[in-house]
Enzyme design. Structure first.
Site, PDB file in Angstrom:
ATOM      1  CG  ASP A  45       1.648  -1.737  -1.744  1.00  0.00           C
ATOM      2  OD1 ASP A  45       2.509  -1.057  -1.150  1.00  0.00           O
ATOM      3  OD2 ASP A  45       1.149  -2.763  -1.263  1.00  0.00           O
TER       4      ASP A  45
ATOM      5  N   GLY B 143       8.507   0.864  -1.313  1.00  0.00           N
ATOM      6  CA  GLY B 143       9.499   0.521  -0.295  1.00  0.00           C
ATOM      7  C   GLY B 143      10.339  -0.673  -0.735  1.00  0.00           C
TER       8      GLY B 143
ATOM      9  CG  HIS C 155       7.844   6.709  -0.729  1.00  0.00           C
ATOM     10  ND1 HIS C 155       6.866   5.783  -0.999  1.00  0.00           N
ATOM     11  CD2 HIS C 155       8.177   6.530   0.582  1.00  0.00           C
ATOM     12  CE1 HIS C 155       6.611   5.079   0.108  1.00  0.00           C
ATOM     13  NE2 HIS C 155       7.403   5.505   1.067  1.00  0.00           N
TER      14      HIS C 155
ATOM     15  CB  SER D 292      -4.042   5.099   3.417  1.00  0.00           C
ATOM     16  OG  SER D 292      -3.196   4.558   4.407  1.00  0.00           O
TER      17      SER D 292
ATOM     18  CG  ASN E  91      -0.005   5.350   4.102  1.00  0.00           C
ATOM     19  OD1 ASN E  91      -0.322   5.764   2.985  1.00  0.00           O
ATOM     20  ND2 ASN E  91       0.211   4.056   4.336  1.00  0.00           N
TER      21      ASN E  91
HETATM   22  C1  FPP Z   1       3.640   2.602  -1.137  1.00  0.00           C
HETATM   23  O1  FPP Z   1       4.607   1.779  -1.256  1.00  0.00           O
HETATM   24  C2  FPP Z   1       2.969   3.625  -1.476  1.00  0.00           C
HETATM   25  C3  FPP Z   1       2.545   4.687  -0.744  1.00  0.00           C
HETATM   26  C4  FPP Z   1       2.898   5.033   0.661  1.00  0.00           C
HETATM   27  C5  FPP Z   1       1.608   5.542  -1.395  1.00  0.00           C
HETATM   28  C6  FPP Z   1       1.973   5.965  -2.790  1.00  0.00           C
HETATM   29  C7  FPP Z   1       2.954   7.013  -2.786  1.00  0.00           C
HETATM   30  C8  FPP Z   1       3.626   7.417  -3.880  1.00  0.00           C
HETATM   31  C9  FPP Z   1       3.465   6.885  -5.245  1.00  0.00           C
HETATM   32  C10 FPP Z   1       4.617   8.437  -3.669  1.00  0.00           C
HETATM   33  C11 FPP Z   1       4.097   9.525  -2.855  1.00  0.00           C
HETATM   34  C12 FPP Z   1       3.236  10.408  -3.619  1.00  0.00           C
HETATM   35  C13 FPP Z   1       3.283  11.714  -3.438  1.00  0.00           C
HETATM   36  C14 FPP Z   1       2.689  12.582  -4.475  1.00  0.00           C
HETATM   37  C15 FPP Z   1       4.001  12.298  -2.292  1.00  0.00           C
HETATM   38  P1  FPP Z   1       5.018   1.069   0.127  1.00  0.00           P
HETATM   39  O2  FPP Z   1       5.875   2.031   0.904  1.00  0.00           O
HETATM   40  O3  FPP Z   1       3.820   0.583   0.853  1.00  0.00           O
HETATM   41  O4  FPP Z   1       5.835  -0.097  -0.457  1.00  0.00           O
HETATM   42  P2  FPP Z   1       6.136  -1.490   0.233  1.00  0.00           P
HETATM   43  O5  FPP Z   1       4.827  -2.196   0.321  1.00  0.00           O
HETATM   44  O6  FPP Z   1       7.066  -2.117  -0.738  1.00  0.00           O
HETATM   45  O7  FPP Z   1       6.758  -1.194   1.561  1.00  0.00           O
END
Ligand code: FPP
Length: 229
Positions: free
Chosen positions: A13, A16, A30, A58, A61
């Site tokens: 996490d 973003g 990402h 997820s 998502n």
């Molecule tokens: C979140 O950070 C993470 C995800 C949506 C999942 C993990 C995804 C990756 C590591 C990259 C994608 C992987 C592939 C292989 C396509 P967030 O967006 O929830 O961050 P925030 O909480 O700061 O908004």
């Protein structure tokens, strides 16, 4: 180091926020997140971890803006072949956890290619949870048992576990969540029943091998009792 986990699962996490703090679009976060995966996996495997499970997307998502969801899928398609080839060179088996049928066909093909390429490898296992939800998994497992006409009195924890997406893979020992939130977010609800949890404020793109060492050191200090004394 003694007392190392065999199965580590990670909620990656904070991508973003990592991007927003730099004035970049979320997708840049990402991308930085994807770039972080290889060094973290390598560092876990160096520490004798045999199973690594990563939460990539997820079942919840889908509620993100369409542009972000599309961007994540595109990133996966662009990167998975290269990453899978690298994993294959290290004898790693890639497995997918989740509802693959719910994904666009191009994404399904990409994931299947990676799994097929590495299916006969005998080394560590990397589970890639993509379109995964812990409750979905439990529902899918119940459906599978019913489809097999297994009588109710034959269903116990072993039978149930053997029909989860993670069949054959041991329970999770350590869940790591980056990004500062203190929740499980529908991840491996069954498998993490007795896991230790490690929460850190470090955002996923900043989670370096040094951070992995800190998490493993913390795990080493925990006394695991599995409900006993
Ligand atoms: C979140 O950070 C993470 C995800 C949506 C999942 C993990 C995804 C990756 C590591 C990259 C994608 C992987 C592939 C292989 C396509 P967030 O967006 O929830 O961050 P925030 O909480 O700061 O908004």
């Amino acid at each position: 180091m003694n007392n190392l986990p065999s199965h580590v699962a990670i909620i990656m996490d904070g991508n973003g926020r990592w991007a927003e703090r730099r004035g970049l679009p979320r997708l840049a976060g990402h991308l930085a997140g994807v770039n972080r995966i290889s060094s973290v996996v390598t560092s876990l495997l160096t520490n004798q971890v045999k199973y690594v499970t990563l939460y990539g997307f997820s079942s919840e998502n889908w509620n993100r803006p369409e542009e972000e969801v599309k961007g994540l899928f595109q990133l996966l398609e662009e990167r998975i072949d290269r990453e899978a080839a690298e994993m294959h060179n290290h004898n790693i088996q890639i497995k997918h956890l989740g509802r693959i049928n719910g994904l666009p066909s191009t994404v399904q093909n990409s994931i299947q290619r990676a799994c097929q390429l590495t299916q006969n490898n005998s080394g560590p296992v990397l589970n890639f949870a993509f379109n995964y939800g812990g409750r979905h998994e439990i529902v899918d497992t119940a459906r599978k048992l019913i489809e097999q006409n297994i009588p109710a009195d034959r269903i116990d924890e072993q039978v149930f576990a053997a029909n989860l997406y993670t069949a054959g893979i041991p329970d999770v020992d350590l869940v790591i969540r980056t990004g500062g939130e203190l929740r499980i977010s529908n991840f491996l609800l069954w498998q993490a029943a007795y896991a230790e949890y490690y929460f850190t404020d470090v955002l996923w793109p900043d989670f370096t091998p040094r951070q992995v060492e800190l998490a493993l050191a913390e795990f080493g200090k925990r006394k695991r009792r599995f409900g006993g004394l």
